[in-house]
Scaffold this motif. Structure first.
Motif, PDB file in Angstrom:
ATOM      1  N   CYS A  68     -36.709  32.907 -29.268  1.00 31.85           N
ATOM      2  CA  CYS A  68     -37.230  34.402 -28.904  1.00 31.85           C
ATOM      3  C   CYS A  68     -37.972  35.499 -29.674  1.00 31.85           C
ATOM      4  CB  CYS A  68     -34.849  35.452 -29.412  1.00 31.85           C
ATOM      5  SG  CYS A  68     -35.682  36.816 -29.515  1.00 31.85           S
ATOM      6  N   PHE A  69     -38.236  34.958 -31.323  1.00 33.60           N
ATOM      7  CA  PHE A  69     -39.519  36.318 -31.518  1.00 33.60           C
ATOM      8  C   PHE A  69     -40.528  35.874 -31.028  1.00 33.60           C
ATOM      9  CE2 PHE A  69     -36.061  37.224 -34.697  1.00 33.60           C
ATOM     10  CZ  PHE A  69     -35.747  38.083 -34.543  1.00 33.60           C
ATOM     11  N   SER A  74     -44.988  37.696 -27.490  1.00 28.32           N
ATOM     12  CA  SER A  74     -45.955  36.677 -26.349  1.00 28.32           C
ATOM     13  C   SER A  74     -45.432  37.607 -24.948  1.00 28.32           C
ATOM     14  CB  SER A  74     -45.129  35.649 -26.374  1.00 28.32           C
ATOM     15  OG  SER A  74     -44.742  36.081 -24.987  1.00 28.32           O
ATOM     16  N   ALA A  75     -44.107  39.153 -25.154  1.00 26.58           N
ATOM     17  CA  ALA A  75     -44.490  39.975 -24.094  1.00 26.58           C
ATOM     18  C   ALA A  75     -45.153  41.069 -25.104  1.00 26.58           C
ATOM     19  CB  ALA A  75     -43.628  39.959 -24.304  1.00 26.58           C
ATOM     20  N   VAL A  76     -45.242  41.082 -26.067  1.00 30.42           N
ATOM     21  CA  VAL A  76     -45.858  42.394 -26.173  1.00 30.42           C
ATOM     22  C   VAL A  76     -47.125  42.442 -26.200  1.00 30.42           C
ATOM     23  CG1 VAL A  76     -46.144  44.125 -28.916  1.00 30.42           C
ATOM     24  CG2 VAL A  76     -43.752  43.777 -27.276  1.00 30.42           C
ATOM     25  N   SER A  81     -52.818  43.047 -24.426  1.00 25.44           N
ATOM     26  CA  SER A  81     -53.898  42.635 -24.065  1.00 25.44           C
ATOM     27  C   SER A  81     -54.963  42.800 -22.659  1.00 25.44           C
ATOM     28  CB  SER A  81     -54.006  40.579 -24.356  1.00 25.44           C
ATOM     29  OG  SER A  81     -53.336  40.697 -23.790  1.00 25.44           O
ATOM     30  N   MET A  82     -53.997  42.698 -22.326  1.00 23.83           N
ATOM     31  CA  MET A  82     -53.950  42.164 -20.751  1.00 23.83           C
ATOM     32  C   MET A  82     -53.757  44.160 -19.740  1.00 23.83           C
ATOM     33  SD  MET A  82     -56.037  40.240 -19.857  1.00 23.83           S
ATOM     34  CE  MET A  82     -54.901  39.899 -17.779  1.00 23.83           C
ATOM     35  N   SER A  83     -52.686  44.841 -20.360  1.00 26.69           N
ATOM     36  CA  SER A  83     -52.011  46.184 -20.114  1.00 26.69           C
ATOM     37  C   SER A  83     -51.513  45.313 -18.637  1.00 26.69           C
ATOM     38  CB  SER A  83     -52.944  46.919 -19.729  1.00 26.69           C
ATOM     39  OG  SER A  83     -53.673  46.464 -18.587  1.00 26.69           O
ATOM     40  N   LEU A  84     -51.537  46.329 -17.414  1.00 30.19           N
ATOM     41  CA  LEU A  84     -50.573  46.319 -16.708  1.00 30.19           C
ATOM     42  C   LEU A  84     -50.776  45.405 -15.515  1.00 30.19           C
ATOM     43  CD1 LEU A  84     -49.186  48.143 -14.640  1.00 30.19           C
ATOM     44  CD2 LEU A  84     -51.108  49.044 -13.221  1.00 30.19           C
ATOM     45  N   TYR A  85     -51.924  44.484 -15.685  1.00 30.63           N
ATOM     46  CA  TYR A  85     -51.992  42.686 -15.153  1.00 30.63           C
ATOM     47  C   TYR A  85     -50.451  42.078 -15.806  1.00 30.63           C
ATOM     48  CZ  TYR A  85     -56.340  44.079 -14.043  1.00 30.63           C
ATOM     49  OH  TYR A  85     -56.950  44.676 -13.102  1.00 30.63           O
ATOM     50  N   TYR A  86     -49.902  42.197 -16.561  1.00 33.53           N
ATOM     51  CA  TYR A  86     -48.938  41.463 -17.520  1.00 33.53           C
ATOM     52  C   TYR A  86     -47.619  42.208 -17.202  1.00 33.53           C
ATOM     53  CZ  TYR A  86     -48.741  37.381 -20.540  1.00 33.53           C
ATOM     54  OH  TYR A  86     -48.182  36.137 -21.377  1.00 33.53           O
ATOM     55  N   VAL A  87     -47.068  43.194 -16.418  1.00 35.38           N
ATOM     56  CA  VAL A  87     -46.108  43.667 -16.860  1.00 35.38           C
ATOM     57  C   VAL A  87     -45.216  43.454 -16.411  1.00 35.38           C
ATOM     58  CG1 VAL A  87     -44.833  45.817 -15.938  1.00 35.38           C
ATOM     59  CG2 VAL A  87     -46.879  46.048 -16.117  1.00 35.38           C
ATOM     60  N   PHE A  91     -42.173  41.151 -18.717  1.00 39.07           N
ATOM     61  CA  PHE A  91     -40.409  41.910 -18.131  1.00 39.07           C
ATOM     62  C   PHE A  91     -40.023  40.886 -18.414  1.00 39.07           C
ATOM     63  CE2 PHE A  91     -37.324  42.747 -14.913  1.00 39.07           C
ATOM     64  CZ  PHE A  91     -36.596  43.772 -15.132  1.00 39.07           C
ATOM     65  N   LEU A  92     -40.106  39.505 -17.943  1.00 40.78           N
ATOM     66  CA  LEU A  92     -39.411  38.003 -17.711  1.00 40.78           C
ATOM     67  C   LEU A  92     -39.185  37.560 -18.997  1.00 40.78           C
ATOM     68  CD1 LEU A  92     -41.091  36.329 -14.135  1.00 40.78           C
ATOM     69  CD2 LEU A  92     -38.672  37.337 -14.702  1.00 40.78           C
ATOM     70  N   LEU A  93     -40.126  38.072 -19.454  1.00 42.95           N
ATOM     71  CA  LEU A  93     -40.259  37.434 -21.390  1.00 42.95           C
ATOM     72  C   LEU A  93     -39.177  37.992 -22.196  1.00 42.95           C
ATOM     73  CD1 LEU A  93     -43.613  36.259 -21.487  1.00 42.95           C
ATOM     74  CD2 LEU A  93     -41.698  34.723 -21.507  1.00 42.95           C
ATOM     75  N   ILE A  94     -38.655  39.322 -21.993  1.00 44.35           N
ATOM     76  CA  ILE A  94     -37.926  40.514 -22.961  1.00 44.35           C
ATOM     77  C   ILE A  94     -36.908  40.356 -22.136  1.00 44.35           C
ATOM     78  CG2 ILE A  94     -37.915  42.792 -23.099  1.00 44.35           C
ATOM     79  CD1 ILE A  94     -40.734  43.346 -23.109  1.00 44.35           C
ATOM     80  N   ILE A  95     -37.018  40.274 -20.857  1.00 44.68           N
ATOM     81  CA  ILE A  95     -35.188  39.744 -20.493  1.00 44.68           C
ATOM     82  C   ILE A  95     -34.527  38.341 -21.829  1.00 44.68           C
ATOM     83  CG2 ILE A  95     -34.145  38.583 -18.651  1.00 44.68           C
ATOM     84  CD1 ILE A  95     -35.338  41.057 -16.831  1.00 44.68           C
ATOM     85  N   ALA A  96     -35.685  37.514 -21.213  1.00 48.15           N
ATOM     86  CA  ALA A  96     -35.451  35.837 -21.170  1.00 48.15           C
ATOM     87  C   ALA A  96     -35.599  35.627 -23.554  1.00 48.15           C
ATOM     88  CB  ALA A  96     -36.460  34.763 -21.993  1.00 48.15           C
TER      89      ALA A  96
END
Length: 112
Positions: A68-69, A74-76, A81-87, A91-96
């Motif tokens: 979980c951590f 890695s989401a944050v 690091s990639m700003s808008l490209y990694y949104v 989002f998928l990683l935060i939900i997971a």
């Protein structure tokens, strides 16, 4: 395995992050106006995607808290690091990660 949704969301987010970073670093990214300002940003994006995939591997091995951590970090880190490209991958990683926390607390209540 209790956490199938979290696992599949994490794997999807990790691989989607890798694909986006690789496309951004390649000449195809220049064609579609996805400019990467530094290769260090791309390398850190790849690193955070690999960390997310490692978190999914740990989720398979029943190490929910660590997984979980790793997914949340890695989401944050990918957003930073990639700003808008990694949104979308973030989002998928935060939900997971949130699903893993919720499922772990429900499992702890069942044991008590």
């Amino acid at each position: 395995m209790r956490l199938k949704r979290a696992f599949y969301l994490g794997v999807t987010g990790g691989f989607l992050g890798l694909i986006i970073v690789i496309v951004t670093m390649s000449p195809i990214g220049n064609l579609i106006d996805m400019k990467l300002y530094s290769h260090a940003m791309g390398i850190s994006g790849i690193l955070f995607s690999i960390i997310a995939l490692f978190g999914c591997f740990l989720l398979k091995r029943q190490k929910e808290l660590t997984a979980c951590f790793l997914m949340l970090i890695s989401a944050v880190g990918g957003i930073v690091s990639m700003s808008l490209y990694y949104v979308i991958p973030a989002f998928l990683l935060i939900i997971a990660g949130i699903l893993t926390i919720i499922n772990q607390s429900e499992h702890a209540q069942e044991i008590e």
